[in-house]
Write a protein that holds these residues in place. Structure first.
Motif, PDB file in Angstrom:
ATOM      1  N   VAL A 141       0.839  -1.213   0.000  1.00  0.00           N
ATOM      2  CA  VAL A 141       0.000   0.000   0.000  1.00  0.00           C
ATOM      3  C   VAL A 141       0.869   1.257   0.000  1.00  0.00           C
ATOM      4  O   VAL A 141       0.546   2.249  -0.652  1.00  0.00           O
ATOM      5  N   GLY A 142       1.979   1.211   0.741  1.00  0.00           N
ATOM      6  CA  GLY A 142       2.868   2.372   0.806  1.00  0.00           C
ATOM      7  C   GLY A 142       3.482   2.686  -0.541  1.00  0.00           C
ATOM      8  O   GLY A 142       3.521   3.844  -0.978  1.00  0.00           O
ATOM      9  N   LYS A 143       3.956   1.643  -1.230  1.00  0.00           N
ATOM     10  CA  LYS A 143       4.580   1.875  -2.537  1.00  0.00           C
ATOM     11  C   LYS A 143       3.542   2.284  -3.585  1.00  0.00           C
ATOM     12  O   LYS A 143       3.842   3.086  -4.481  1.00  0.00           O
ATOM     13  N   ALA A 144       2.325   1.755  -3.469  1.00  0.00           N
ATOM     14  CA  ALA A 144       1.267   2.195  -4.381  1.00  0.00           C
ATOM     15  C   ALA A 144       0.995   3.685  -4.194  1.00  0.00           C
ATOM     16  O   ALA A 144       0.826   4.434  -5.159  1.00  0.00           O
ATOM     17  N   ILE A 145       0.968   4.131  -2.929  1.00  0.00           N
ATOM     18  CA  ILE A 145       0.753   5.554  -2.643  1.00  0.00           C
ATOM     19  C   ILE A 145       1.937   6.382  -3.134  1.00  0.00           C
ATOM     20  O   ILE A 145       1.759   7.430  -3.780  1.00  0.00           O
ATOM     21  N   LEU A 146       3.165   5.935  -2.856  1.00  0.00           N
ATOM     22  CA  LEU A 146       4.341   6.681  -3.299  1.00  0.00           C
ATOM     23  C   LEU A 146       4.392   6.814  -4.817  1.00  0.00           C
ATOM     24  O   LEU A 146       4.923   7.802  -5.341  1.00  0.00           O
ATOM     25  N   ILE A 191       3.952  -4.123  -5.656  1.00  0.00           N
ATOM     26  CA  ILE A 191       4.148  -5.446  -5.072  1.00  0.00           C
ATOM     27  C   ILE A 191       5.058  -5.325  -3.850  1.00  0.00           C
ATOM     28  O   ILE A 191       6.096  -4.666  -3.900  1.00  0.00           O
ATOM     29  N   ASP A 192       4.656  -5.942  -2.775  1.00  0.00           N
ATOM     30  CA  ASP A 192       5.515  -6.153  -1.601  1.00  0.00           C
ATOM     31  C   ASP A 192       5.829  -7.652  -1.583  1.00  0.00           C
ATOM     32  O   ASP A 192       4.955  -8.462  -1.294  1.00  0.00           O
ATOM     33  N   ASP A 193       7.065  -7.979  -1.916  1.00  0.00           N
ATOM     34  CA  ASP A 193       7.472  -9.377  -2.018  1.00  0.00           C
ATOM     35  C   ASP A 193       8.433  -9.715  -0.887  1.00  0.00           C
ATOM     36  O   ASP A 193       9.640  -9.532  -1.020  1.00  0.00           O
ATOM     37  N   ASN A 194       7.883 -10.136   0.250  1.00  0.00           N
ATOM     38  CA  ASN A 194       8.686 -10.476   1.432  1.00  0.00           C
ATOM     39  C   ASN A 194       9.397  -9.263   2.036  1.00  0.00           C
ATOM     40  O   ASN A 194      10.339  -9.427   2.811  1.00  0.00           O
ATOM     41  N   GLU A 195       8.961  -8.054   1.718  1.00  0.00           N
ATOM     42  CA  GLU A 195       9.673  -6.848   2.140  1.00  0.00           C
ATOM     43  C   GLU A 195       9.247  -6.351   3.508  1.00  0.00           C
ATOM     44  O   GLU A 195      10.040  -5.748   4.237  1.00  0.00           O
ATOM     45  N   GLN A 196       7.990  -6.571   3.863  1.00  0.00           N
ATOM     46  CA  GLN A 196       7.494  -6.178   5.182  1.00  0.00           C
ATOM     47  C   GLN A 196       7.544  -7.347   6.153  1.00  0.00           C
ATOM     48  O   GLN A 196       7.821  -7.182   7.342  1.00  0.00           O
ATOM     49  N   GLU A 197       7.280  -8.545   5.627  1.00  0.00           N
ATOM     50  CA  GLU A 197       7.272  -9.748   6.458  1.00  0.00           C
ATOM     51  C   GLU A 197       7.661 -10.944   5.600  1.00  0.00           C
ATOM     52  O   GLU A 197       7.108 -11.139   4.502  1.00  0.00           O
ATOM     53  N   ILE A 198       8.611 -11.731   6.060  1.00  0.00           N
ATOM     54  CA  ILE A 198       9.045 -12.910   5.325  1.00  0.00           C
ATOM     55  C   ILE A 198       7.879 -13.880   5.169  1.00  0.00           C
ATOM     56  O   ILE A 198       7.139 -14.161   6.116  1.00  0.00           O
ATOM     57  N   GLY A 199       7.727 -14.387   3.941  1.00  0.00           N
ATOM     58  CA  GLY A 199       6.669 -15.356   3.671  1.00  0.00           C
ATOM     59  C   GLY A 199       5.360 -14.752   3.226  1.00  0.00           C
ATOM     60  O   GLY A 199       4.406 -15.482   2.975  1.00  0.00           O
ATOM     61  N   VAL A 200       5.301 -13.410   3.112  1.00  0.00           N
ATOM     62  CA  VAL A 200       4.058 -12.732   2.729  1.00  0.00           C
ATOM     63  C   VAL A 200       4.287 -11.931   1.451  1.00  0.00           C
ATOM     64  O   VAL A 200       5.278 -11.207   1.318  1.00  0.00           O
ATOM     65  N   ARG A 201       3.367 -12.068   0.517  1.00  0.00           N
ATOM     66  CA  ARG A 201       3.398 -11.284  -0.726  1.00  0.00           C
ATOM     67  C   ARG A 201       2.104 -10.487  -0.813  1.00  0.00           C
ATOM     68  O   ARG A 201       1.041 -10.946  -0.397  1.00  0.00           O
ATOM     69  N   CYS A 202       2.213  -9.290  -1.367  1.00  0.00           N
ATOM     70  CA  CYS A 202       1.083  -8.353  -1.376  1.00  0.00           C
ATOM     71  C   CYS A 202       1.020  -7.632  -2.713  1.00  0.00           C
ATOM     72  O   CYS A 202       2.050  -7.201  -3.246  1.00  0.00           O
ATOM     73  N   TYR A 203      -0.179  -7.498  -3.247  1.00  0.00           N
ATOM     74  CA  TYR A 203      -0.435  -6.692  -4.440  1.00  0.00           C
ATOM     75  C   TYR A 203      -1.333  -5.530  -4.016  1.00  0.00           C
ATOM     76  O   TYR A 203      -2.329  -5.736  -3.315  1.00  0.00           O
ATOM     77  N   ALA A 204      -0.970  -4.321  -4.455  1.00  0.00           N
ATOM     78  CA  ALA A 204      -1.698  -3.131  -3.998  1.00  0.00           C
ATOM     79  C   ALA A 204      -1.932  -2.156  -5.143  1.00  0.00           C
ATOM     80  O   ALA A 204      -1.126  -2.062  -6.076  1.00  0.00           O
ATOM     81  N   MET A 205      -3.013  -1.400  -5.020  1.00  0.00           N
ATOM     82  CA  MET A 205      -3.411  -0.458  -6.061  1.00  0.00           C
ATOM     83  C   MET A 205      -4.020   0.784  -5.418  1.00  0.00           C
ATOM     84  O   MET A 205      -4.709   0.692  -4.397  1.00  0.00           O
ATOM     85  N   THR A 206      -3.767   1.937  -6.006  1.00  0.00           N
ATOM     86  CA  THR A 206      -4.295   3.183  -5.465  1.00  0.00           C
ATOM     87  C   THR A 206      -5.788   3.326  -5.774  1.00  0.00           C
ATOM     88  O   THR A 206      -6.294   2.772  -6.751  1.00  0.00           O
ATOM     89  N   VAL A 207      -6.454   4.103  -4.925  1.00  0.00           N
ATOM     90  CA  VAL A 207      -7.873   4.409  -5.130  1.00  0.00           C
ATOM     91  C   VAL A 207      -7.959   5.755  -5.848  1.00  0.00           C
ATOM     92  O   VAL A 207      -7.590   6.790  -5.282  1.00  0.00           O
ATOM     93  N   PRO A 208      -8.406   5.772  -7.103  1.00  0.00           N
ATOM     94  CA  PRO A 208      -8.446   7.044  -7.845  1.00  0.00           C
ATOM     95  C   PRO A 208      -9.432   8.034  -7.226  1.00  0.00           C
ATOM     96  O   PRO A 208     -10.517   7.653  -6.796  1.00  0.00           O
ATOM     97  N   GLY A 209      -9.003   9.294  -7.163  1.00  0.00           N
ATOM     98  CA  GLY A 209      -9.891  10.347  -6.677  1.00  0.00           C
ATOM     99  C   GLY A 209     -10.159  10.328  -5.199  1.00  0.00           C
ATOM    100  O   GLY A 209     -11.057  11.040  -4.732  1.00  0.00           O
TER     101      GLY A 209
END
Length: 249
Positions: A141-146, A191-209
């Motif tokens: 979520v952080g990288k999607a926002i950045l 994508i967060d690929d084991n970056e926040q927690e080992i063994g966890v992958r995350c896909y994130a997208m911004t909310v337009p508007g």
């Protein structure tokens, strides 16, 4: 002589403009900086700031700069909770269709704050407490926002926060972060690929508007959240963020 209704509305609008300008500047500014940004006379800005300081919505620092006040914290917390509740049906829909945990997060200073979650039905799942704050550089979520910000804004944030590593896979250089954000912009998701927690992958997208930079993520164990999962998840994520955008407009 009392302000006319029109003048009163203008004063209210100017107050909120000043608060947003202080926030955009990183949280504290000088009177002259505000005057340049707001294009208002110094006496007008000074009068409005005095009122905000007296009410606790702004404060004057020892170096005579002005910062956001503590009374805004409560308003922000309540607004975040309400925003999270508005998006809860869409997060539950995301979980029902993909089977993994869904989160909604917004920016809070130089961090992200999780404001809503719908948990996965699996016994082994990703769990983040609502209200938790995390880094912008090592969460989906952080990288999607950045990815919504210019490179210079990202550099300024990193200069203030550094790049603390949560795992051995966390991004630890600003150049690597900017390259990752460039990829996020190109493909439309982070994508967060084991970056926040080992063994966890995350896909994130911004909310337009969204009223503030906001992102939705779907996360789970890497054994389940793989490339095949991503092929199913990305179209669903796109639909969900559009639905949240419409619901919160």
């Amino acid at each position: 002589m009392a302000d006319s209704p029109t003048e009163g509305v203008k004063s209210v609008a100017r107050v909120f403009d000043l608060l947003e300008l202080i926030a955009d500047a990183g949280g504290d500014v000088t009177l002259s900086e505000l005057s340049a940004m707001a294009e208002l006379p110094l006496p007008t800005i000074h009068r409005l700031l005095r009122t905000l300081v007296s009410l606790g919505y702004a404060r004057q620092l020892a170096n005579r700069r002005y910062a956001l006040g503590p009374r805004l914290v409560r308003l922000g917390e309540v607004a975040n909770r309400q925003f999270g509740q508005l998006a809860k049906p869409q997060l539950k829909d995301l979980v029902s269709r993909l089977g993994e945990t869904a989160n909604l997060a917004t920016i809070d200073g130089d961090q992200v704050i999780y404001v809503s979650q719908a948990p996965s039905p699996h016994a082994m799942r990703m769990f983040t407490e609502v209200g938790r704050r995390s880094g912008l550089h090592n969460t989906g979520v952080g990288k999607a926002i950045l990815s919504q910000f210019d490179d210079e804004v990202v550099r300024d944030i990193v200069a203030r926060t550094g790049l603390p590593k949560s795992t051995e896979y966390s991004i630890d250089s600003v150049d690597a972060l900017l390259e990752d954000l460039h990829l996020s912009r190109e493909r439309g998701y982070a994508i967060d690929d084991n970056e926040q927690e080992i063994g966890v992958r995350c896909y994130a997208m911004t909310v337009p508007g969204a009223p503030v930079p906001t992102a939705v993520s779907v996360s789970g164990p890497v054994a389940r959240v793989d490339e095949a999962f991503a092929e199913r998840a990305i179209p669903v994520l796109r639909e969900i963020v559009q639905d949240i955008s419409a619901a919160t407009a």
